[in-house]
Design a protein around this motif. Sequence first.
Motif, PDB file in Angstrom:
ATOM      1  N   SER A  78       0.832  -1.210   0.000  1.00 22.69           N
ATOM      2  CA  SER A  78       0.000   0.000   0.000  1.00 22.69           C
ATOM      3  C   SER A  78       0.865   1.258   0.000  1.00 22.69           C
ATOM      4  O   SER A  78       0.571   2.227  -0.707  1.00 22.69           O
ATOM      5  CB  SER A  78      -0.922  -0.015   1.222  1.00 22.69           C
ATOM      6  N   GLU A  79       1.948   1.231   0.764  1.00 21.12           N
ATOM      7  CA  GLU A  79       2.853   2.385   0.798  1.00 21.12           C
ATOM      8  C   GLU A  79       3.569   2.556  -0.537  1.00 21.12           C
ATOM      9  O   GLU A  79       3.764   3.678  -1.011  1.00 21.12           O
ATOM     10  CB  GLU A  79       3.864   2.205   1.930  1.00 21.12           C
ATOM     11  N   ILE A  80       3.948   1.451  -1.166  1.00 20.01           N
ATOM     12  CA  ILE A  80       4.604   1.517  -2.475  1.00 20.01           C
ATOM     13  C   ILE A  80       3.661   2.095  -3.523  1.00 20.01           C
ATOM     14  O   ILE A  80       4.053   2.937  -4.339  1.00 20.01           O
ATOM     15  CB  ILE A  80       5.103   0.117  -2.886  1.00 20.01           C
ATOM     16  N   VAL A  81       2.414   1.659  -3.522  1.00 21.87           N
ATOM     17  CA  VAL A  81       1.432   2.181  -4.480  1.00 21.87           C
ATOM     18  C   VAL A  81       1.264   3.688  -4.295  1.00 21.87           C
ATOM     19  O   VAL A  81       1.181   4.446  -5.275  1.00 21.87           O
ATOM     20  CB  VAL A  81       0.085   1.449  -4.321  1.00 21.87           C
ATOM     21  N   ALA A  82       1.234   4.136  -3.034  1.00 31.64           N
ATOM     22  CA  ALA A  82       1.092   5.574  -2.772  1.00 31.64           C
ATOM     23  C   ALA A  82       2.308   6.346  -3.282  1.00 31.64           C
ATOM     24  O   ALA A  82       2.161   7.436  -3.865  1.00 31.64           O
ATOM     25  CB  ALA A  82       0.903   5.808  -1.272  1.00 31.64           C
ATOM     26  N   LEU A  83       3.509   5.794  -3.095  1.00 32.80           N
ATOM     27  CA  LEU A  83       4.723   6.452  -3.584  1.00 32.80           C
ATOM     28  C   LEU A  83       4.748   6.485  -5.116  1.00 32.80           C
ATOM     29  O   LEU A  83       5.160   7.478  -5.721  1.00 32.80           O
ATOM     30  CB  LEU A  83       5.960   5.733  -3.040  1.00 32.80           C
ATOM     31  N   LEU A  84       4.308   5.400  -5.737  1.00 33.45           N
ATOM     32  CA  LEU A  84       4.237   5.365  -7.204  1.00 33.45           C
ATOM     33  C   LEU A  84       3.283   6.434  -7.728  1.00 33.45           C
ATOM     34  O   LEU A  84       3.581   7.120  -8.709  1.00 33.45           O
ATOM     35  CB  LEU A  84       3.767   3.988  -7.678  1.00 33.45           C
ATOM     36  N   SER A  85       2.141   6.580  -7.080  1.00 35.14           N
ATOM     37  CA  SER A  85       1.144   7.542  -7.547  1.00 35.14           C
ATOM     38  C   SER A  85       1.651   8.975  -7.446  1.00 35.14           C
ATOM     39  O   SER A  85       1.175   9.861  -8.151  1.00 35.14           O
ATOM     40  CB  SER A  85      -0.153   7.396  -6.746  1.00 35.14           C
ATOM     41  N   ASN A  86       2.648   9.206  -6.566  1.00 39.58           N
ATOM     42  CA  ASN A  86       3.247  10.540  -6.430  1.00 39.58           C
ATOM     43  C   ASN A  86       4.569  10.654  -7.196  1.00 39.58           C
ATOM     44  O   ASN A  86       5.321  11.612  -6.975  1.00 39.58           O
ATOM     45  CB  ASN A  86       3.479  10.851  -4.956  1.00 39.58           C
ATOM     46  N   ASN A  87       4.847   9.670  -8.057  1.00 35.87           N
ATOM     47  CA  ASN A  87       6.078   9.666  -8.871  1.00 35.87           C
ATOM     48  C   ASN A  87       7.353   9.716  -8.020  1.00 35.87           C
ATOM     49  O   ASN A  87       8.356  10.315  -8.401  1.00 35.87           O
ATOM     50  CB  ASN A  87       6.080  10.843  -9.856  1.00 35.87           C
ATOM     51  N   GLN A  88       7.311   9.051  -6.862  1.00 36.52           N
ATOM     52  CA  GLN A  88       8.466   9.048  -5.970  1.00 36.52           C
ATOM     53  C   GLN A  88       9.310   7.785  -6.104  1.00 36.52           C
ATOM     54  O   GLN A  88      10.364   7.690  -5.471  1.00 36.52           O
ATOM     55  CB  GLN A  88       8.006   9.217  -4.514  1.00 36.52           C
ATOM     56  N   LEU A  89       8.839   6.837  -6.903  1.00 39.37           N
ATOM     57  CA  LEU A  89       9.638   5.632  -7.179  1.00 39.37           C
ATOM     58  C   LEU A  89       9.934   5.613  -8.670  1.00 39.37           C
ATOM     59  O   LEU A  89      10.124   6.651  -9.284  1.00 39.37           O
ATOM     60  CB  LEU A  89       8.875   4.385  -6.720  1.00 39.37           C
ATOM     61  N   GLY A  90       9.988   4.404  -9.244  1.00 43.12           N
ATOM     62  CA  GLY A  90      10.176   4.302 -10.680  1.00 43.12           C
ATOM     63  C   GLY A  90       8.840   4.432 -11.385  1.00 43.12           C
ATOM     64  O   GLY A  90       7.955   5.154 -10.926  1.00 43.12           O
ATOM     65  N   ASN A  91       8.691   3.684 -12.487  1.00 47.60           N
ATOM     66  CA  ASN A  91       7.452   3.809 -13.248  1.00 47.60           C
ATOM     67  C   ASN A  91       6.480   2.655 -13.015  1.00 47.60           C
ATOM     68  O   ASN A  91       5.288   2.801 -13.257  1.00 47.60           O
ATOM     69  CB  ASN A  91       7.755   3.937 -14.749  1.00 47.60           C
ATOM     70  N   VAL A  92       6.975   1.508 -12.537  1.00 49.24           N
ATOM     71  CA  VAL A  92       6.108   0.341 -12.362  1.00 49.24           C
ATOM     72  C   VAL A  92       6.618  -0.473 -11.178  1.00 49.24           C
ATOM     73  O   VAL A  92       7.806  -0.462 -10.860  1.00 49.24           O
ATOM     74  CB  VAL A  92       6.112  -0.546 -13.634  1.00 49.24           C
ATOM     75  N   ALA A  93       5.693  -1.208 -10.526  1.00 54.82           N
ATOM     76  CA  ALA A  93       6.060  -2.141  -9.461  1.00 54.82           C
ATOM     77  C   ALA A  93       5.125  -3.337  -9.512  1.00 54.82           C
ATOM     78  O   ALA A  93       4.019  -3.260 -10.050  1.00 54.82           O
ATOM     79  CB  ALA A  93       5.986  -1.461  -8.095  1.00 54.82           C
ATOM     80  N   LYS A  94       5.581  -4.438  -8.963  1.00 55.86           N
ATOM     81  CA  LYS A  94       4.730  -5.625  -8.879  1.00 55.86           C
ATOM     82  C   LYS A  94       5.061  -6.376  -7.598  1.00 55.86           C
ATOM     83  O   LYS A  94       6.169  -6.275  -7.066  1.00 55.86           O
ATOM     84  CB  LYS A  94       4.926  -6.537 -10.103  1.00 55.86           C
ATOM     85  N   VAL A  95       4.071  -7.117  -7.093  1.00 53.65           N
ATOM     86  CA  VAL A  95       4.238  -7.931  -5.898  1.00 53.65           C
ATOM     87  C   VAL A  95       3.685  -9.317  -6.189  1.00 53.65           C
ATOM     88  O   VAL A  95       2.647  -9.462  -6.843  1.00 53.65           O
ATOM     89  CB  VAL A  95       3.534  -7.291  -4.681  1.00 53.65           C
ATOM     90  N   SER A  96       4.372 -10.343  -5.716  1.00 50.10           N
ATOM     91  CA  SER A  96       3.919 -11.709  -5.983  1.00 50.10           C
ATOM     92  C   SER A  96       2.687 -12.025  -5.158  1.00 50.10           C
ATOM     93  O   SER A  96       2.562 -11.613  -3.999  1.00 50.10           O
ATOM     94  CB  SER A  96       5.037 -12.711  -5.674  1.00 50.10           C
ATOM     95  N   THR A  97       1.775 -12.780  -5.758  1.00 45.20           N
ATOM     96  CA  THR A  97       0.559 -13.187  -5.057  1.00 45.20           C
ATOM     97  C   THR A  97       0.803 -14.417  -4.206  1.00 45.20           C
ATOM     98  O   THR A  97       0.109 -14.649  -3.233  1.00 45.20           O
ATOM     99  CB  THR A  97      -0.565 -13.487  -6.054  1.00 45.20           C
ATOM    100  N   ALA A  98       1.759 -15.199  -4.575  1.00 45.64           N
ATOM    101  CA  ALA A  98       2.130 -16.382  -3.801  1.00 45.64           C
ATOM    102  C   ALA A  98       3.599 -16.633  -4.046  1.00 45.64           C
ATOM    103  O   ALA A  98       4.093 -16.387  -5.144  1.00 45.64           O
ATOM    104  CB  ALA A  98       1.305 -17.599  -4.217  1.00 45.64           C
ATOM    105  N   ASP A  99       4.310 -17.104  -3.030  1.00 48.35           N
ATOM    106  CA  ASP A  99       5.752 -17.293  -3.177  1.00 48.35           C
ATOM    107  C   ASP A  99       6.135 -18.661  -2.660  1.00 48.35           C
ATOM    108  O   ASP A  99       5.557 -19.173  -1.707  1.00 48.35           O
ATOM    109  CB  ASP A  99       6.512 -16.207  -2.409  1.00 48.35           C
TER     110      ASP A  99
END
Length: 451
Positions: A78-99
């Motif tokens: 959730s924190e990563i998504v918020a940072l992405l929406s404010n252009n504070q990270l790169g352009n894309v991110a992903k998280v595994s649904t199962a590991d």
Amino acid sequence: MDSKAEENRNQRLVSPPCFVNPDLDKIHNPDCQKIPSSCRCSDKTAWIWASSPDKVKSVRWGMWILFVEKKNVDKIWSEIVALLSNNQLGNVAKVSTADKRGDMHAVCLYTYDFKDVPDVFRVLVTLRRMNHLENGPNGTIPIRYATEENDVEEAVNGAGIPMYISPPAVIYEKKESIKMHHLLKIGPDSKVGLVAELRRNSVSEDIIKFYNPPIDIKISSSVSRPCKYDELIDIEDEFHDPLCDKQPSTCCCKDVEWIWAYQLVRVKPIHRGKWMLFPKTENVDEIWEKVKILVAANRLGNIANCSRADKENIHVICVFTKNFEDVKDVFRVLVTLRRNCLQNTAIHYKTDEATEQGVYKTDEAAKRAGFDSAEKLKPGQRVSMYFSPPSPNVSTGATETIQLFLNNIGPRFDRGLVAELRKEPDELEDKIIFYNPPRIHHPLYPSGRYY
């Protein structure tokens, strides 16, 4: 390499990764809320994706890879998504649904060009400063950056050769040290170079430096093995003044609160606490040296620290254990402290939770730790969780006795014996007894001993 192969390779590098497809979101089941810990769409997709508002075309994409525990993955994502929406990270991110690791999720944060060192480092600094990241495994192990030129799938699975590595950051109170290393060569002649670092003490702004060419360095292996004395880490080492000898009795560096002894390979604490020693300035250096040797030899916990020079001529040495509910481990460390004569008076064990809540004996002690006043305790309640009374001097013909008491038992805050070591002069082995439930005792009998 022929020209056709080179052309194909270049095309692969400049082409945007397939994850920019807007239809990826539709692969999930209709009722899926796209929450990493609860998503059950692994038969359709192994990932949940997020992107920044500005769709920056990837040139030579790479990604920082985190491994997040299942209990923390939702709030971190959730924190990563918020940072992405404010252009504070790169352009894309992903998280595994199962590991495959069971309780772990992989999180990949892409940057558009792995040769843009300032941008790659900017994303790293943002990650290191995330609210919840430092408490997870990524706070104590290096973070890896893989590129399309590497085997990304291997990197996500914890293998492969990364392009960049970020060693554990020092983020302590108002001080920071964040570094990014570049793997220059692969194989027996592998070399690692420092390409970027951020430093900040308690009063300065961020000081960021980039090194081209990189500065050659050595990185110790993270493979679990016995720690050597000269491999202990001081997390505040970089904040000492240039001429400081880093001895507790003489260190007066204004940006340093504690002198530390960290093992290279650390066990993640569950319920951390510490035995507290209070040596005087005239013998603190000698005692601290013994503590460091014992930490390196795995005979204490894996972390200890010592306060620097104090106006009151008293220092505090904290010897940490990973779990205050593990009575056997807490007692094991106590026995080591007693048998190495690190403190001959009573020793108290305090939990980190009590420290964070401002539980201190006096208001003066609380103020030195940054609190307005000490947390008020109920009548009969004690600051420490465990207590060890002074042990008798062990000499020829004497019985060795080491006792561990648990404080604050029940509504009357009783004290009870939970562990005891006794060794008679004619015996070769220790006799150790653990009491569950504790043996409740009144404070002092006429003999002056706790029995």
